[in-house]
Structures are given as structure tokens and as C-alpha cells.
Motif scaffolding. Structure first.
Motif, PDB file in Angstrom:
ATOM      1  N   THR A  51       0.842  -1.191   0.000  1.00 25.95           N
ATOM      2  CA  THR A  51       0.000   0.000   0.000  1.00 25.95           C
ATOM      3  C   THR A  51       0.878   1.243   0.000  1.00 25.95           C
ATOM      4  OG1 THR A  51      -0.108   0.075   2.411  1.00 25.95           O
ATOM      5  CG2 THR A  51      -1.790  -1.235   1.272  1.00 25.95           C
ATOM      6  N   SER A  52       0.261   2.361  -0.340  1.00 27.18           N
ATOM      7  CA  SER A  52       0.989   3.626  -0.351  1.00 27.18           C
ATOM      8  C   SER A  52       0.014   4.756  -0.094  1.00 27.18           C
ATOM      9  CB  SER A  52       1.694   3.831  -1.705  1.00 27.18           C
ATOM     10  OG  SER A  52       0.745   3.798  -2.756  1.00 27.18           O
ATOM     11  N   LEU A  53       0.541   5.843   0.447  1.00 28.30           N
ATOM     12  CA  LEU A  53      -0.255   7.055   0.672  1.00 28.30           C
ATOM     13  C   LEU A  53      -0.097   7.970  -0.523  1.00 28.30           C
ATOM     14  CD1 LEU A  53       0.557   7.847   4.413  1.00 28.30           C
ATOM     15  CD2 LEU A  53      -1.487   6.758   3.473  1.00 28.30           C
ATOM     16  N   LEU A  54      -1.225   8.381  -1.101  1.00 30.71           N
ATOM     17  CA  LEU A  54      -1.189   9.227  -2.287  1.00 30.71           C
ATOM     18  C   LEU A  54      -0.484  10.552  -1.996  1.00 30.71           C
ATOM     19  CD1 LEU A  54      -1.997   9.794  -5.201  1.00 30.71           C
ATOM     20  CD2 LEU A  54      -4.231  10.568  -4.367  1.00 30.71           C
ATOM     21  N   GLU A  55      -0.714  11.120  -0.809  1.00 36.08           N
ATOM     22  CA  GLU A  55      -0.070  12.388  -0.475  1.00 36.08           C
ATOM     23  C   GLU A  55       1.450  12.250  -0.445  1.00 36.08           C
ATOM     24  OE1 GLU A  55      -2.571  11.063   0.941  1.00 36.08           O
ATOM     25  OE2 GLU A  55      -4.215  12.505   1.156  1.00 36.08           O
ATOM     26  N   ASP A  56       1.953  11.157   0.112  1.00 33.43           N
ATOM     27  CA  ASP A  56       3.399  10.950   0.160  1.00 33.43           C
ATOM     28  C   ASP A  56       3.979  10.802  -1.234  1.00 33.43           C
ATOM     29  OD1 ASP A  56       3.190  11.062   2.873  1.00 33.43           O
ATOM     30  OD2 ASP A  56       3.345   8.894   3.197  1.00 33.43           O
ATOM     31  N   VAL A  57       3.262  10.112  -2.095  1.00 29.60           N
ATOM     32  CA  VAL A  57       3.731   9.937  -3.481  1.00 29.60           C
ATOM     33  C   VAL A  57       3.825  11.288  -4.176  1.00 29.60           C
ATOM     34  CG1 VAL A  57       3.124   8.965  -5.733  1.00 29.60           C
ATOM     35  CG2 VAL A  57       2.887   7.576  -3.665  1.00 29.60           C
ATOM     36  N   MET A  87      -6.557  17.714  -2.787  1.00 24.79           N
ATOM     37  CA  MET A  87      -6.711  16.451  -2.087  1.00 24.79           C
ATOM     38  C   MET A  87      -7.771  16.591  -0.997  1.00 24.79           C
ATOM     39  SD  MET A  87      -4.644  14.053  -3.197  1.00 24.79           S
ATOM     40  CE  MET A  87      -4.548  14.532  -4.923  1.00 24.79           C
ATOM     41  N   PRO A  88      -8.497  15.553  -0.685  1.00 27.10           N
ATOM     42  CA  PRO A  88      -9.470  15.630   0.417  1.00 27.10           C
ATOM     43  C   PRO A  88      -8.767  15.650   1.761  1.00 27.10           C
ATOM     44  CG  PRO A  88      -9.360  13.396  -0.438  1.00 27.10           C
ATOM     45  CD  PRO A  88      -8.500  14.241  -1.345  1.00 27.10           C
ATOM     46  N   GLU A  89      -9.507  16.006   2.789  1.00 27.71           N
ATOM     47  CA  GLU A  89      -8.922  16.037   4.130  1.00 27.71           C
ATOM     48  C   GLU A  89      -8.531  14.638   4.594  1.00 27.71           C
ATOM     49  OE1 GLU A  89     -11.572  17.932   6.785  1.00 27.71           O
ATOM     50  OE2 GLU A  89     -11.505  19.888   5.768  1.00 27.71           O
ATOM     51  N   ARG A  90      -9.305  13.661   4.180  1.00 27.50           N
ATOM     52  CA  ARG A  90      -9.009  12.291   4.595  1.00 27.50           C
ATOM     53  C   ARG A  90      -7.835  11.748   3.775  1.00 27.50           C
ATOM     54  NH1 ARG A  90     -13.115   7.124   3.924  1.00 27.50           N
ATOM     55  NH2 ARG A  90     -11.683   5.521   4.723  1.00 27.50           N
ATOM     56  N   THR A  91      -6.924  11.049   4.445  1.00 28.97           N
ATOM     57  CA  THR A  91      -5.774  10.469   3.773  1.00 28.97           C
ATOM     58  C   THR A  91      -6.225   9.358   2.832  1.00 28.97           C
ATOM     59  OG1 THR A  91      -4.361  10.936   5.659  1.00 28.97           O
ATOM     60  CG2 THR A  91      -3.591   9.272   4.105  1.00 28.97           C
ATOM     61  N   LEU A  92      -5.681   9.373   1.607  1.00 30.61           N
ATOM     62  CA  LEU A  92      -6.028   8.363   0.606  1.00 30.61           C
ATOM     63  C   LEU A  92      -4.925   7.304   0.578  1.00 30.61           C
ATOM     64  CD1 LEU A  92      -7.306  10.640  -2.307  1.00 30.61           C
ATOM     65  CD2 LEU A  92      -8.644   9.418  -0.581  1.00 30.61           C
ATOM     66  N   ARG A  93      -5.272   6.123   1.033  1.00 32.43           N
ATOM     67  CA  ARG A  93      -4.325   5.008   1.029  1.00 32.43           C
ATOM     68  C   ARG A  93      -4.707   4.059  -0.110  1.00 32.43           C
ATOM     69  NH1 ARG A  93      -0.683   2.836   4.562  1.00 32.43           N
ATOM     70  NH2 ARG A  93      -1.302   4.312   6.186  1.00 32.43           N
ATOM     71  N   CYS A  94      -3.769   3.809  -0.997  1.00 29.77           N
ATOM     72  CA  CYS A  94      -4.021   3.008  -2.195  1.00 29.77           C
ATOM     73  C   CYS A  94      -3.391   1.626  -2.050  1.00 29.77           C
ATOM     74  CB  CYS A  94      -3.441   3.683  -3.439  1.00 29.77           C
ATOM     75  SG  CYS A  94      -4.029   5.367  -3.700  1.00 29.77           S
ATOM     76  N   ALA A  95      -4.113   0.610  -2.508  1.00 24.98           N
ATOM     77  CA  ALA A  95      -3.591  -0.761  -2.508  1.00 24.98           C
ATOM     78  C   ALA A  95      -2.714  -0.967  -3.744  1.00 24.98           C
ATOM     79  CB  ALA A  95      -4.737  -1.767  -2.483  1.00 24.98           C
ATOM     80  N   MET A  96      -1.642  -0.183  -3.794  1.00 27.09           N
ATOM     81  CA  MET A  96      -0.716  -0.210  -4.920  1.00 27.09           C
ATOM     82  C   MET A  96       0.631   0.288  -4.417  1.00 27.09           C
ATOM     83  SD  MET A  96      -1.198   1.714  -8.608  1.00 27.09           S
ATOM     84  CE  MET A  96      -0.133   1.392 -10.000  1.00 27.09           C
ATOM     85  N   PRO A  97       1.720  -0.380  -4.738  1.00 24.97           N
ATOM     86  CA  PRO A  97       3.034   0.091  -4.266  1.00 24.97           C
ATOM     87  C   PRO A  97       3.314   1.509  -4.726  1.00 24.97           C
ATOM     88  CG  PRO A  97       3.190  -2.126  -5.141  1.00 24.97           C
ATOM     89  CD  PRO A  97       1.821  -1.639  -5.474  1.00 24.97           C
ATOM     90  N   SER A  98       4.105   2.240  -3.955  1.00 27.86           N
ATOM     91  CA  SER A  98       4.344   3.655  -4.245  1.00 27.86           C
ATOM     92  C   SER A  98       5.083   3.854  -5.569  1.00 27.86           C
ATOM     93  CB  SER A  98       5.140   4.287  -3.107  1.00 27.86           C
ATOM     94  OG  SER A  98       6.396   3.618  -2.947  1.00 27.86           O
ATOM     95  N   GLN A  99       6.005   2.944  -5.910  1.00 25.20           N
ATOM     96  CA  GLN A  99       6.780   3.139  -7.138  1.00 25.20           C
ATOM     97  C   GLN A  99       5.920   3.061  -8.398  1.00 25.20           C
ATOM     98  OE1 GLN A  99      10.245   0.671  -7.442  1.00 25.20           O
ATOM     99  NE2 GLN A  99      10.905   1.549  -9.377  1.00 25.20           N
ATOM    100  N   LEU A 127       2.659   3.463  -8.568  1.00 25.44           N
ATOM    101  CA  LEU A 127       1.706   4.560  -8.489  1.00 25.44           C
ATOM    102  C   LEU A 127       2.366   5.869  -8.917  1.00 25.44           C
ATOM    103  CD1 LEU A 127      -1.066   5.664  -7.695  1.00 25.44           C
ATOM    104  CD2 LEU A 127      -0.243   5.835  -5.336  1.00 25.44           C
ATOM    105  N   GLN A 128       3.578   6.081  -8.453  1.00 27.15           N
ATOM    106  CA  GLN A 128       4.327   7.276  -8.847  1.00 27.15           C
ATOM    107  C   GLN A 128       4.597   7.283 -10.350  1.00 27.15           C
ATOM    108  OE1 GLN A 128       8.796   8.491  -7.894  1.00 27.15           O
ATOM    109  NE2 GLN A 128       7.511   8.636  -6.056  1.00 27.15           N
TER     110      GLN A 128
END
Length: 352
Positions: A202-208, A231-243, A245-246
């Protein structure tokens, strides 16, 4: 020996056995002459009737088997569209149905092979074209520098800069081709089974985005294009590796910045959808993608004439790589017309 002959032979043999037994019984005085005659007539009549019934009942069976055999011969000759009618007894109807289903699967597989072969030829042709253009430029500029005919320092620097840019272009193309080959290998059945048993990263969209966007700041500034992130106030966590997704967002951003006019805005938005999916959109204010081209825009080496040409940069592989990465993660990708013109590329991935 044919099926009809087998059945008739069995019928005649059974009738003959009955007649022989009657003769034995008559010989040992177990039957009177009148009983013997009547039983013999009845047995022979039953045998003849059985032969007639066998003849009538075997004909449709033979016809059904013959049709299946003819269909098999047509398939063996390469006619994968061969089908047989569902007639005859229930067992033969089931056999004919299974034969037709096999024909449909063979026809679909053959069409897939034809499409794959056509795609392979188109891929090779496009690769040859995209590799030949920068190689020709490199050769021409290198020969001009090697001959020493250039005396102007500014022209020499321009030639060296062109050689460097073409080398970078070649490197990017080779890198993208390597990525495609890696993604194709990941779509093989064995790799798919392994991925199904593994725990998805998983990865956080904001971090990416925090890691990715600074790389595009100089390019956006050079083109006088503003980057707008929502971005919404709620953190978006994606079921996809950060690399990966980036990589998807990077390809969409490169595409948007390349075709955005000076003073335009490239907007990146993320939202949580119902059904445990995250949707990310990248919108630009360029010329847009014609509706007729939107179904093909994600094909390898495909370019829309108005806004995606070889002169504008890009090898036509970035969107194809993005599509493969998104689909491997269990999402979808597409493009729509932007609200203020331009294009809106979007993709969805499962939410963690």
C-alpha cells in the motif's frame, strides 16, 4: 467396421443363438413340432423386427457422428468457424455442443494470436522508426563535429546539445521498452498466480505526490504552467506500491505538461469513491483528445495527430505503461474531455 455393421452382427448372432437353442430343445423332445415351428417363427420375426429397428435408429446416430467428423476435419484444415448442428440423441447433442464450444475457443484464440502478431509487427516497425530518427541525428551531428568544418563556437555547442538530447531520448525509449517487457512478463499466468497469493503493498497518495511534484516544478515553470493539487482532508491510502503509483502519475503529468499552453493549469485531484476505490485525475488545458481516438490513446506507440506527434516529444509508450500498471493493480484508466477544454486523464486503484 461401421457401427451399423456391429449392431446388425450382434442382432443376427443373438437370433441365431435362439434358433439353435430351439433346435436343441426340439432334438431332445423338450418341444413338440408345433411349438418348435411357432417359436422359430416368433424368434425370426422378432429378429427381423429388431434388425429393422436397429437400421432405423442407427441412421441418425451415424449422421450425427458423421457431421462431427466432418466438422473436426474442417477444424484440422484451419476452418475454426466450423460448427455442427445439435441433432440426434442427447449424448450426441452434448458432444456436438462441446465440439462447438471448442470451436469458439479455438477461433477466439486464433484471433488473439493474429492480433498479437499484428501488434508485434507494428511494435517492431514503430521501434525501428523511433530508433532510426535519433540515431540518424546523432550520426549526422557527430560526423559534422568529426570533420572539423564547424568553426562557430555557438553552433558547436548547439550540435553537442542536440547530441545529448537525442541520446537522452534514446535512453528514455529503451527504458520504456524495458518497462513494457517487464510488465508483459508480469502478466504471464505464473506471475499472476504468485501476485494473487502475495499481500499487496500500500501507499499514501499524499506521500507519493510530495516526492514526485518537486521534479516537475522546473518543467512547469519553464512552460509557464501552474500545478494545482487538490486532495481531500481524509488520507487516501491506495492498494498499490508507491513506485508504480508514482510512475503512473508521472507519465500522466509528463503528458499533461507537454501539451499544456503557456499560462495553463495542470490540476491533480484525488478522491475516495464508493466501492473501496480511489480515483486520481490529471487535467490539462491543451488541445484535448478527439472522442474517436480515446479508445486507442493507451495503445503502444499510438499518437493522436493533432496533439501527440513525434516532434512534440514522447514515444507513445507512457500511457501504455500507465494502463498496464493500473490494470495490474486491479484498477481502470481512461480519458475524458476537460470541463474547461483540454483533457482529463483519470485512473482508479483499490483503496487499502
Amino acid at each position: 467396421m461401421k457401427l451399423r455393421v456391429y449392431l446388425l452382427s450382434a442382432n443376427i448372432a443373438s437370433t441365431a443363438v435362439i434358433v439353435v437353442l430351439l433346435l436343441v430343445f426340439y432334438r431332445f423332445m423338450l418341444l413338440s413340432e408345433k411349438q418348435f415351428l411357432w417359436l422359430s417363427v416368433v424368434s425370426l420375426s422378432a429378429g427381423l423386427l429388431s434388425v429393422a429397428l436397429h437400421f432405423m435408429l442407427v441412421r441418425p446416430v451415424e449422421a450425427a457422428v458423421k457431421r462431427i467428423g466432418e466438422g473436426s476435419a474442417r477444424v484440422a484444415d484451419g476452418d475454426f468457424g466450423a460448427r455442427v448442428p445439435l441433432v440426434g440423441p442427447a449424448e450426441l447433442k452434448a458432444l456436438a455442443s462441446q465440439f462447438n464450444e471448442m470451436g469458439w475457443k479455438l477461433e477466439a484464440s486464433f484471433k488473439q494470436l493474429q492480433a498479437a502478431e499484428g501488434a508485434r509487427r507494428e511494435l517492431v516497425a514503430n521501434m525501428a522508426h523511433d530508433l532510426r530518427t535519433p540515431l540518424a541525428s546523432l550520426q549526422a551531428y557527430a560526423e559534422a563535429l568529426e570533420d572539423g568544418v564547424l568553426q562557430d563556437e555557438a553552433i558547436v555547442r548547439r550540435y553537442i546539445g542536440t547530441i545529448r538530447s537525442e541520446s537522452v531520448r534514446l535512453g528514455n525509449l529503451i527504458r520504456q521498452l524495458f518497462e513494457l517487457s517487464t510488465l508483459d512478463a508480469a502478466e504471464m499466468p505464473g506471475a499472476l498466480r504468485r501476485r494473487e497469493t502475495e499481500q499487496p503493498e500500500t501507499s499514501l497518495l499524499e506521500d507519493v505526490l510530495i516526492e514526485l511534484l518537486p521534479r516537475f516544478a522546473p518543467l512547469a515553470e519553464a512552460g509557464s504552467v501552474a500545478l494545482d493539487v487538490r486532495m481531500p482532508e481524509r488520507t487516501l491510502r491506495c492498494a498499490m506500491p508507491s513506485q508504480p503509483l508514482q510512475r503512473v502519475i508521472q507519465n500522466l503529468l509528463e503528458n499533461a505538461l507537454r501539451h499544456s499552453p503557456a499560462g495553463g493549469v495542470v490540476r491533480i485531484e484525488g478522491e475516495q469513491l464508493t466501492g473501496a476505490m480511489v480515483r486520481i485525475t490529471v487535467s490539462d488545458q491543451g488541445q484535448g483528445v478527439p472522442e474517436a481516438e480515446r479508445t486507442r490513446i493507451f495503445e503502444r506507440f499510438y499518437r493522436v495527430d493533432r496533439s501527440r506527434t513525434r516532434n512534440s516529444g514522447g514515444a507513445g509508450l507512457g500511457l501504455s505503461i500507465a494502463k498496464s500498471l493500473v490494470e495490474q493493480a486491479g484498477g481502470r484508466i481512461g480519458v475524458d474531455c476537460g470541463k474547461a477544454g483540454g483533457s482529463t486523464f483519470w485512473f482508479t486503484v483499490p483503496a487499502a
